[in-house]
Design a protein around this motif. Sequence first.
Motif, PDB file in Angstrom:
ATOM      1  N   LEU A 265       0.833  -1.203   0.000  1.00 40.83           N
ATOM      2  CA  LEU A 265       0.000   0.000   0.000  1.00 40.83           C
ATOM      3  C   LEU A 265       0.866   1.250   0.000  1.00 40.83           C
ATOM      4  O   LEU A 265       0.606   2.207  -0.744  1.00 40.83           O
ATOM      5  CB  LEU A 265      -0.917  -0.008   1.221  1.00 40.83           C
ATOM      6  CG  LEU A 265      -1.808   1.224   1.417  1.00 40.83           C
ATOM      7  CD1 LEU A 265      -2.748   1.396   0.226  1.00 40.83           C
ATOM      8  CD2 LEU A 265      -2.599   1.094   2.716  1.00 40.83           C
ATOM      9  N   GLY A 266       1.905   1.246   0.823  1.00 38.42           N
ATOM     10  CA  GLY A 266       2.801   2.394   0.867  1.00 38.42           C
ATOM     11  C   GLY A 266       3.492   2.616  -0.458  1.00 38.42           C
ATOM     12  O   GLY A 266       3.653   3.759  -0.914  1.00 38.42           O
ATOM     13  N   SER A 267       3.905   1.524  -1.114  1.00 33.31           N
ATOM     14  CA  SER A 267       4.584   1.625  -2.404  1.00 33.31           C
ATOM     15  C   SER A 267       3.645   2.165  -3.481  1.00 33.31           C
ATOM     16  O   SER A 267       4.029   3.031  -4.284  1.00 33.31           O
ATOM     17  CB  SER A 267       5.117   0.248  -2.803  1.00 33.31           C
ATOM     18  OG  SER A 267       5.731   0.290  -4.064  1.00 33.31           O
ATOM     19  N   LEU A 268       2.400   1.658  -3.490  1.00 36.20           N
ATOM     20  CA  LEU A 268       1.414   2.134  -4.462  1.00 36.20           C
ATOM     21  C   LEU A 268       1.127   3.624  -4.287  1.00 36.20           C
ATOM     22  O   LEU A 268       1.039   4.380  -5.265  1.00 36.20           O
ATOM     23  CB  LEU A 268       0.115   1.339  -4.323  1.00 36.20           C
ATOM     24  CG  LEU A 268       0.144  -0.132  -4.740  1.00 36.20           C
ATOM     25  CD1 LEU A 268      -1.166  -0.810  -4.347  1.00 36.20           C
ATOM     26  CD2 LEU A 268       0.377  -0.242  -6.245  1.00 36.20           C
ATOM     27  N   HIS A 269       1.000   4.026  -3.030  1.00 36.55           N
ATOM     28  CA  HIS A 269       0.683   5.429  -2.738  1.00 36.55           C
ATOM     29  C   HIS A 269       1.840   6.334  -3.161  1.00 36.55           C
ATOM     30  O   HIS A 269       1.625   7.408  -3.734  1.00 36.55           O
ATOM     31  CB  HIS A 269       0.399   5.574  -1.241  1.00 36.55           C
ATOM     32  CG  HIS A 269      -0.198   6.886  -0.862  1.00 36.55           C
ATOM     33  ND1 HIS A 269      -1.472   7.279  -1.229  1.00 36.55           N
ATOM     34  CD2 HIS A 269       0.303   7.924  -0.125  1.00 36.55           C
ATOM     35  CE1 HIS A 269      -1.727   8.472  -0.748  1.00 36.55           C
ATOM     36  NE2 HIS A 269      -0.664   8.892  -0.073  1.00 36.55           N
ATOM     37  N   ALA A 270       3.067   5.889  -2.878  1.00 35.87           N
ATOM     38  CA  ALA A 270       4.239   6.688  -3.255  1.00 35.87           C
ATOM     39  C   ALA A 270       4.336   6.821  -4.777  1.00 35.87           C
ATOM     40  O   ALA A 270       4.657   7.898  -5.298  1.00 35.87           O
ATOM     41  CB  ALA A 270       5.502   6.037  -2.697  1.00 35.87           C
ATOM     42  N   THR A 271       4.054   5.731  -5.502  1.00 36.31           N
ATOM     43  CA  THR A 271       4.109   5.764  -6.965  1.00 36.31           C
ATOM     44  C   THR A 271       3.083   6.741  -7.527  1.00 36.31           C
ATOM     45  O   THR A 271       3.377   7.528  -8.438  1.00 36.31           O
ATOM     46  CB  THR A 271       3.858   4.359  -7.539  1.00 36.31           C
ATOM     47  OG1 THR A 271       4.878   3.468  -7.071  1.00 36.31           O
ATOM     48  CG2 THR A 271       3.862   4.396  -9.060  1.00 36.31           C
ATOM     49  N   ARG A 272       1.874   6.696  -6.989  1.00 33.06           N
ATOM     50  CA  ARG A 272       0.820   7.622  -7.445  1.00 33.06           C
ATOM     51  C   ARG A 272       1.189   9.067  -7.184  1.00 33.06           C
ATOM     52  O   ARG A 272       0.934   9.955  -8.007  1.00 33.06           O
ATOM     53  CB  ARG A 272      -0.495   7.272  -6.763  1.00 33.06           C
ATOM     54  CG  ARG A 272      -1.121   5.995  -7.247  1.00 33.06           C
ATOM     55  CD  ARG A 272      -2.301   5.592  -6.390  1.00 33.06           C
ATOM     56  NE  ARG A 272      -2.865   4.322  -6.823  1.00 33.06           N
ATOM     57  CZ  ARG A 272      -3.714   3.602  -6.112  1.00 33.06           C
ATOM     58  NH1 ARG A 272      -4.094   4.036  -4.923  1.00 33.06           N
ATOM     59  NH2 ARG A 272      -4.194   2.472  -6.576  1.00 33.06           N
ATOM     60  N   ASN A 273       1.781   9.321  -6.013  1.00 31.01           N
ATOM     61  CA  ASN A 273       2.191  10.677  -5.688  1.00 31.01           C
ATOM     62  C   ASN A 273       3.255  11.185  -6.657  1.00 31.01           C
ATOM     63  O   ASN A 273       3.225  12.349  -7.082  1.00 31.01           O
ATOM     64  CB  ASN A 273       2.701  10.769  -4.255  1.00 31.01           C
ATOM     65  CG  ASN A 273       1.582  10.748  -3.233  1.00 31.01           C
ATOM     66  OD1 ASN A 273       0.417  10.968  -3.570  1.00 31.01           O
ATOM     67  ND2 ASN A 273       1.915  10.473  -1.984  1.00 31.01           N
ATOM     68  N   ARG A 274       4.199  10.314  -7.023  1.00 30.28           N
ATOM     69  CA  ARG A 274       5.249  10.723  -7.974  1.00 30.28           C
ATOM     70  C   ARG A 274       4.647  10.997  -9.349  1.00 30.28           C
ATOM     71  O   ARG A 274       5.005  11.964 -10.013  1.00 30.28           O
ATOM     72  CB  ARG A 274       6.316   9.632  -8.070  1.00 30.28           C
ATOM     73  CG  ARG A 274       7.250   9.550  -6.883  1.00 30.28           C
ATOM     74  CD  ARG A 274       8.504   8.725  -7.218  1.00 30.28           C
ATOM     75  NE  ARG A 274       8.133   7.356  -7.581  1.00 30.28           N
ATOM     76  CZ  ARG A 274       8.046   6.365  -6.713  1.00 30.28           C
ATOM     77  NH1 ARG A 274       8.276   6.577  -5.420  1.00 30.28           N
ATOM     78  NH2 ARG A 274       7.737   5.137  -7.120  1.00 30.28           N
ATOM     79  N   GLU A 275       3.717  10.144  -9.746  1.00 34.94           N
ATOM     80  CA  GLU A 275       3.119  10.307 -11.075  1.00 34.94           C
ATOM     81  C   GLU A 275       2.237  11.552 -11.183  1.00 34.94           C
ATOM     82  O   GLU A 275       2.108  12.142 -12.264  1.00 34.94           O
ATOM     83  CB  GLU A 275       2.284   9.068 -11.416  1.00 34.94           C
ATOM     84  CG  GLU A 275       3.126   7.824 -11.633  1.00 34.94           C
ATOM     85  CD  GLU A 275       2.290   6.581 -11.858  1.00 34.94           C
ATOM     86  OE1 GLU A 275       1.053   6.648 -11.593  1.00 34.94           O
ATOM     87  OE2 GLU A 275       2.836   5.548 -12.280  1.00 34.94           O
ATOM     88  N   SER A 276       1.655  11.951 -10.029  1.00 34.42           N
ATOM     89  CA  SER A 276       0.752  13.103 -10.049  1.00 34.42           C
ATOM     90  C   SER A 276       1.462  14.414  -9.762  1.00 34.42           C
ATOM     91  O   SER A 276       0.875  15.489  -9.904  1.00 34.42           O
ATOM     92  CB  SER A 276      -0.377  12.903  -9.026  1.00 34.42           C
ATOM     93  OG  SER A 276       0.142  12.812  -7.701  1.00 34.42           O
ATOM     94  N   SER A 277       2.736  14.349  -9.351  1.00 36.40           N
ATOM     95  CA  SER A 277       3.470  15.570  -9.032  1.00 36.40           C
ATOM     96  C   SER A 277       3.871  16.286 -10.319  1.00 36.40           C
ATOM     97  O   SER A 277       4.053  15.641 -11.373  1.00 36.40           O
ATOM     98  CB  SER A 277       4.709  15.250  -8.208  1.00 36.40           C
ATOM     99  OG  SER A 277       5.637  14.514  -8.958  1.00 36.40           O
TER     100      SER A 277
END
Length: 280
Positions: A265-277
């Motif tokens: 879950l933490g990895s998925l959330h971090a990936t989404r944050n990077r993609e949306s930044s």
Amino acid sequence: MTSNDLGDFLRAHRARLRPGDVGLASYGARRVAGLRREEVAVLAGMNSDYYARLEQGRERSPSPQILEAISSALRMDDAAREHMFRLAGAAPEGERPQPRETVTPALRQLLDGYPNAAAFVLNPATDFLAANALADALFSAFGKRDNMARMTFLDPAARTFFTQWGRAAEAVVAGLRHATGLDPHYRRLHDVVDSLTRASEEFAALWSSHTVHGKTRDGKEVVHPDVGPLDLMYQTFDVRGAPGQQLVIYHAEVGSPSSQALALLGSLHATRNRESSPEG
């Protein structure tokens, strides 16, 4: 809030007990649930008229000895007993300042030091004051991560997020009730309780039960839409130097499926944050 919180609290506890619970024989038809006032007075070794005045709000200065007798008669646990003393103005308030609404940089740094646990800070009204990345990921199932009580009762996501929603709801309300005894003049806490009482019949019913506790450790089963069921344990710590603030940590048993799912879950959330930044 009412002007007779002590009386309301005593009536609620009296209603939970049956004569058999306290070693009394039951007789006659009972018009209300629980013990009669006269039975509580007998158990507490006091005049029944005096006890009636306490419940009615006509007597507002019971002695510590009277309160001890009532807590024993009504089989109160430590948290309920402490709350009753504070409602009666008999517990030492000291110089407890109003809760702080900001988190120190050191505490924020501490939150980030829990990479494998969801860590966050709440005030007595259950507002989120700070959270680490994994806590953001865990509560991303909700429309907004702002106030734990509001999220539990007013966000539809709570009904599927908390496997045992009723238990989670009871715990939130009991914690708020406990907080009102510790910080009776904290305006934000009163505002949250008042708004939820108006907005949620379920909250209003639980609030009127006057259940009190301040749990520091318990299990929590949740279902996150991204990774499925999570079997977690939470621990709560008072923040020294910031009265009213609580550090809450949700973690899973090391090596368990829930631990692996939490990491995912933490990895998925971090990936989404990077993609949306913007830089992503």
